[in-house]
Design a protein around this motif. Structure first.
Motif, PDB file in Angstrom:
ATOM      1  N   ALA A 185       0.809  -1.229   0.000  1.00 49.76           N
ATOM      2  CA  ALA A 185       0.000   0.000   0.000  1.00 49.76           C
ATOM      3  C   ALA A 185       0.840   1.275   0.000  1.00 49.76           C
ATOM      4  N   VAL A 186       1.938   1.291   0.759  1.00 44.52           N
ATOM      5  CA  VAL A 186       2.732   2.523   0.868  1.00 44.52           C
ATOM      6  C   VAL A 186       3.350   2.906  -0.475  1.00 44.52           C
ATOM      7  N   PRO A 187       4.185   2.055  -1.095  1.00 40.55           N
ATOM      8  CA  PRO A 187       4.734   2.444  -2.403  1.00 40.55           C
ATOM      9  C   PRO A 187       3.661   2.514  -3.484  1.00 40.55           C
ATOM     10  N   GLY A 188       2.593   1.689  -3.353  1.00 41.64           N
ATOM     11  CA  GLY A 188       1.517   1.729  -4.338  1.00 41.64           C
ATOM     12  C   GLY A 188       0.819   3.078  -4.349  1.00 41.64           C
ATOM     13  N   THR A 189       0.571   3.629  -3.166  1.00 39.33           N
ATOM     14  CA  THR A 189      -0.056   4.953  -3.066  1.00 39.33           C
ATOM     15  C   THR A 189       0.838   6.020  -3.683  1.00 39.33           C
ATOM     16  N   ILE A 190       2.125   5.948  -3.355  1.00 36.59           N
ATOM     17  CA  ILE A 190       3.087   6.902  -3.932  1.00 36.59           C
ATOM     18  C   ILE A 190       3.098   6.786  -5.448  1.00 36.59           C
ATOM     19  N   GLY A 191       3.063   5.539  -5.951  1.00 36.51           N
ATOM     20  CA  GLY A 191       3.060   5.318  -7.398  1.00 36.51           C
ATOM     21  C   GLY A 191       1.837   5.921  -8.065  1.00 36.51           C
ATOM     22  N   PHE A 192       0.660   5.792  -7.427  1.00 34.10           N
ATOM     23  CA  PHE A 192      -0.564   6.352  -8.008  1.00 34.10           C
ATOM     24  C   PHE A 192      -0.550   7.883  -7.965  1.00 34.10           C
ATOM     25  N   ILE A 193       0.041   8.441  -6.934  1.00 37.91           N
ATOM     26  CA  ILE A 193       0.166   9.912  -6.879  1.00 37.91           C
ATOM     27  C   ILE A 193       1.042  10.400  -8.022  1.00 37.91           C
ATOM     28  N   ILE A 194       2.189   9.742  -8.203  1.00 41.78           N
ATOM     29  CA  ILE A 194       3.117  10.133  -9.274  1.00 41.78           C
ATOM     30  C   ILE A 194       2.474   9.942 -10.648  1.00 41.78           C
ATOM     31  N   ALA A 195       1.805   8.790 -10.842  1.00 34.63           N
ATOM     32  CA  ALA A 195       1.166   8.505 -12.132  1.00 34.63           C
ATOM     33  C   ALA A 195       0.107   9.553 -12.459  1.00 34.63           C
ATOM     34  N   GLY A 196      -0.677   9.954 -11.450  1.00 36.63           N
ATOM     35  CA  GLY A 196      -1.694  10.964 -11.677  1.00 36.63           C
ATOM     36  C   GLY A 196      -1.113  12.319 -12.020  1.00 36.63           C
ATOM     37  N   ILE A 197      -0.028  12.677 -11.334  1.00 37.96           N
ATOM     38  CA  ILE A 197       0.628  13.960 -11.617  1.00 37.96           C
ATOM     39  C   ILE A 197       1.205  13.966 -13.029  1.00 37.96           C
ATOM     40  N   GLN A 198       1.816  12.834 -13.424  1.00 36.20           N
ATOM     41  CA  GLN A 198       2.385  12.737 -14.770  1.00 36.20           C
ATOM     42  C   GLN A 198       1.305  12.825 -15.844  1.00 36.20           C
ATOM     43  N   ASN A 199       0.089  12.341 -15.530  1.00 39.03           N
ATOM     44  CA  ASN A 199      -1.016  12.404 -16.490  1.00 39.03           C
ATOM     45  C   ASN A 199      -1.853  13.666 -16.342  1.00 39.03           C
ATOM     46  N   ASN A 200      -1.309  14.638 -15.589  1.00 37.99           N
ATOM     47  CA  ASN A 200      -1.931  15.969 -15.444  1.00 37.99           C
ATOM     48  C   ASN A 200      -3.359  15.902 -14.878  1.00 37.99           C
ATOM     49  N   VAL A 201      -3.556  15.022 -13.886  1.00 37.82           N
ATOM     50  CA  VAL A 201      -4.845  14.946 -13.209  1.00 37.82           C
ATOM     51  C   VAL A 201      -4.952  16.112 -12.231  1.00 37.82           C
ATOM     52  N   SER A 202      -5.977  16.909 -12.390  1.00 38.06           N
ATOM     53  CA  SER A 202      -6.130  18.088 -11.536  1.00 38.06           C
ATOM     54  C   SER A 202      -7.585  18.194 -11.080  1.00 38.06           C
ATOM     55  N   LEU A 203      -7.825  17.689  -9.857  1.00 41.98           N
ATOM     56  CA  LEU A 203      -9.149  17.758  -9.251  1.00 41.98           C
ATOM     57  C   LEU A 203      -9.020  18.382  -7.868  1.00 41.98           C
ATOM     58  N   PRO A 204     -10.073  19.024  -7.355  1.00 40.87           N
ATOM     59  CA  PRO A 204     -10.005  19.630  -6.013  1.00 40.87           C
ATOM     60  C   PRO A 204      -9.689  18.584  -4.946  1.00 40.87           C
ATOM     61  N   LEU A 205      -8.787  18.942  -4.028  1.00 43.37           N
ATOM     62  CA  LEU A 205      -8.413  18.088  -2.897  1.00 43.37           C
ATOM     63  C   LEU A 205      -7.987  16.682  -3.354  1.00 43.37           C
ATOM     64  N   THR A 206      -7.244  16.648  -4.431  1.00 50.20           N
ATOM     65  CA  THR A 206      -6.760  15.383  -4.981  1.00 50.20           C
ATOM     66  C   THR A 206      -5.281  15.506  -5.317  1.00 50.20           C
ATOM     67  N   TYR A 207      -4.494  14.498  -4.911  1.00 49.14           N
ATOM     68  CA  TYR A 207      -3.086  14.425  -5.280  1.00 49.14           C
ATOM     69  C   TYR A 207      -2.909  13.251  -6.229  1.00 49.14           C
ATOM     70  N   GLY A 208      -2.639  13.535  -7.496  1.00 52.19           N
ATOM     71  CA  GLY A 208      -2.537  12.468  -8.473  1.00 52.19           C
ATOM     72  C   GLY A 208      -3.844  11.708  -8.543  1.00 52.19           C
ATOM     73  N   TYR A 209      -3.761  10.386  -8.319  1.00 55.38           N
ATOM     74  CA  TYR A 209      -4.961   9.554  -8.338  1.00 55.38           C
ATOM     75  C   TYR A 209      -5.457   9.224  -6.929  1.00 55.38           C
ATOM     76  N   VAL A 210      -5.176  10.091  -5.956  1.00 57.40           N
ATOM     77  CA  VAL A 210      -5.611   9.866  -4.574  1.00 57.40           C
ATOM     78  C   VAL A 210      -6.489  11.042  -4.129  1.00 57.40           C
ATOM     79  N   SER A 211      -7.728  10.739  -3.744  1.00 57.93           N
ATOM     80  CA  SER A 211      -8.665  11.765  -3.286  1.00 57.93           C
ATOM     81  C   SER A 211      -8.567  11.925  -1.774  1.00 57.93           C
ATOM     82  N   LEU A 212      -8.236  13.118  -1.312  1.00 54.02           N
ATOM     83  CA  LEU A 212      -8.135  13.365   0.128  1.00 54.02           C
ATOM     84  C   LEU A 212      -9.505  13.302   0.804  1.00 54.02           C
TER      85      LEU A 212
END
Length: 362
Positions: A185-212
């Motif tokens: 879970a720990v590196p997987g979460t980091i990986g999804f954050i990075i992947a989302g940032i690289q794919n220019n995901v921009s949603l409110p209160l969201t880091y990459g593919y992780v919704s706060l």
């Protein structure tokens, strides 16, 4: 409200069956994001990434508690750590290139095989008396890490059967799987954050593919729900629960597939409403069947009757376009809650009638 309910139910199922709550969280989040009209191309990615982030604190707490009881094989975790990490890295890279539709298809296929173990698993099955301490063992680790991060689970539903096949007793398998969940879970979460940032995901209160928002509302409720599931597991036959939950997972896969094909939430016509009501009935029945086999039996009966009616020849099961009046975020949430409540109302009626008869006879 939907996120809070998802967290409680996910924790309950995790405690009840010893599997990760991601099996529940991912499809629930996907439908919530569908209602919220999140871009279809990133809905599934966001659901999987948020599910992995939700698993981080839960798996750490679970692993610590199991370790205090001597149920975690630390030597095994040291051996498999690197291969798990490699699998997670490759899984995170794969996710950044997968389309949302492809991710849904992969999730459904893997979940289907997870459901099969609830029907056909036999505790006496064994591959060997000891887990392989070679490349084969590392292959298992990489596969567990890769598949788990792809579908947003902590690996318990995949790793526990494998560990049991290599002579791990059930308590040690569950405890060690909690440690595996942390590693995934720990590196997987980091990986999804990075992947989302690289794919220019921009949603409110969201880091990459992780919704706060999803993380904050789901995680505390999951922690609350897990002990309830553990307590509930002592009241009913594990065989009955496994069989019914396996059917529930298959039903969930069917709803996911229908929503995937239609492109909208699967409760927009008479047939879809019926199968959705049956699904909601079964889920609520599993949640509240704590002290009585009668509750679980009546839940199964109501769900089966609803499905039988849904498949009568006067109901058209073909997938149709969304009714225009339902093309609204808040109205869709309203309809999902109202329609989902029909099954529990019917269940309450049956339990009430049975109780009245028992009172009269006694």
């Amino acid at each position: 409200m939907l996120l809070v309910s998802t967290g409680i139910f996910a924790g309950f199922i995790a405690g009840l069956f010893g599997i990760g709550g991601g099996v529940v969280v991912v499809p629930a989040l996907y439908y919530i994001y569908t209602l919220a009209e999140v871009d279809e191309s990133i809905r599934m990615h966001l659901a999987v990434g948020t599910s992995l982030a939700n698993i981080v604190p839960i798996s750490i707490i679970s692993a610590i508690n199991h370790h205090r009881r001597g149920s975690v094989n630390l030597d095994f975790l040291k051996f498999i750590f690197l291969s798990l990490l490699i699998g997670v890295i490759f899984g995170s890279i794969a996710v950044s290139f997968l389309k949302g539709s492809s991710l849904i298809l992969i999730y459904s296929i893997i979940l289907f095989f997870v459901a099969l173990q609830f029907f056909f698993w036999k505790d006496e099955w064994r591959f060997a008396d000891k887990f392989p301490n070679n490349l084969k063992g590392h292959g298992y680790g990489s596969t567990i890490g890769f598949l788990s991060v792809i579908i947003g689970v902590g690996g318990g539903s995949i790793s526990i059967p494998i560990l049991k096949l290599y002579n791990f007793d059930i308590h040690r398998a569950i405890g060690t799987a909690a440690g595996i969940g942390t590693i995934i879970a720990v590196p997987g979460t980091i990986g999804f954050i990075i992947a989302g940032i690289q794919n220019n995901v921009s949603l409110p209160l969201t880091y990459g593919y992780v919704s706060l928002v999803g993380l904050i509302l789901i995680t505390p409720m999951t922690i609350i729900g897990a002990p309830l599931g553990v307590r509930f597991a002592h009241y009913l036959s594990k065989g009955k629960l496994s069989f019914i939950f396996g059917l529930f997972i298959l039903h969930t896969i069917g709803l996911i597939a229908r929503g995937y094909v239609s492109g909208h939430a699967p409760w927009s016509d008479a047939y879809e409403s019926m199968i959705y009501v049956a699904w909601a009935t079964m889920g609520i029945g599993l949640l509240f069947a704590k002290k009585s086999d009668l509750t679980l039996a009546s839940t199964s009966f109501v769900a089966s009757m609803i499905l039988m009616i849904a498949h009568w020849n006067w109901m058209d099961p073909s997938i149709a376009n969304l009714v225009p009046v339902l093309d609204s975020y808040w109205l869709m949430i309203h309809v999902s809650i109202i329609v989902g409540s029909y099954g529990p109302f019917a269940l309450g009626m049956i339990l009430g009638i049975v109780s009245l008869f028992l009172m009269i006879l006694s």
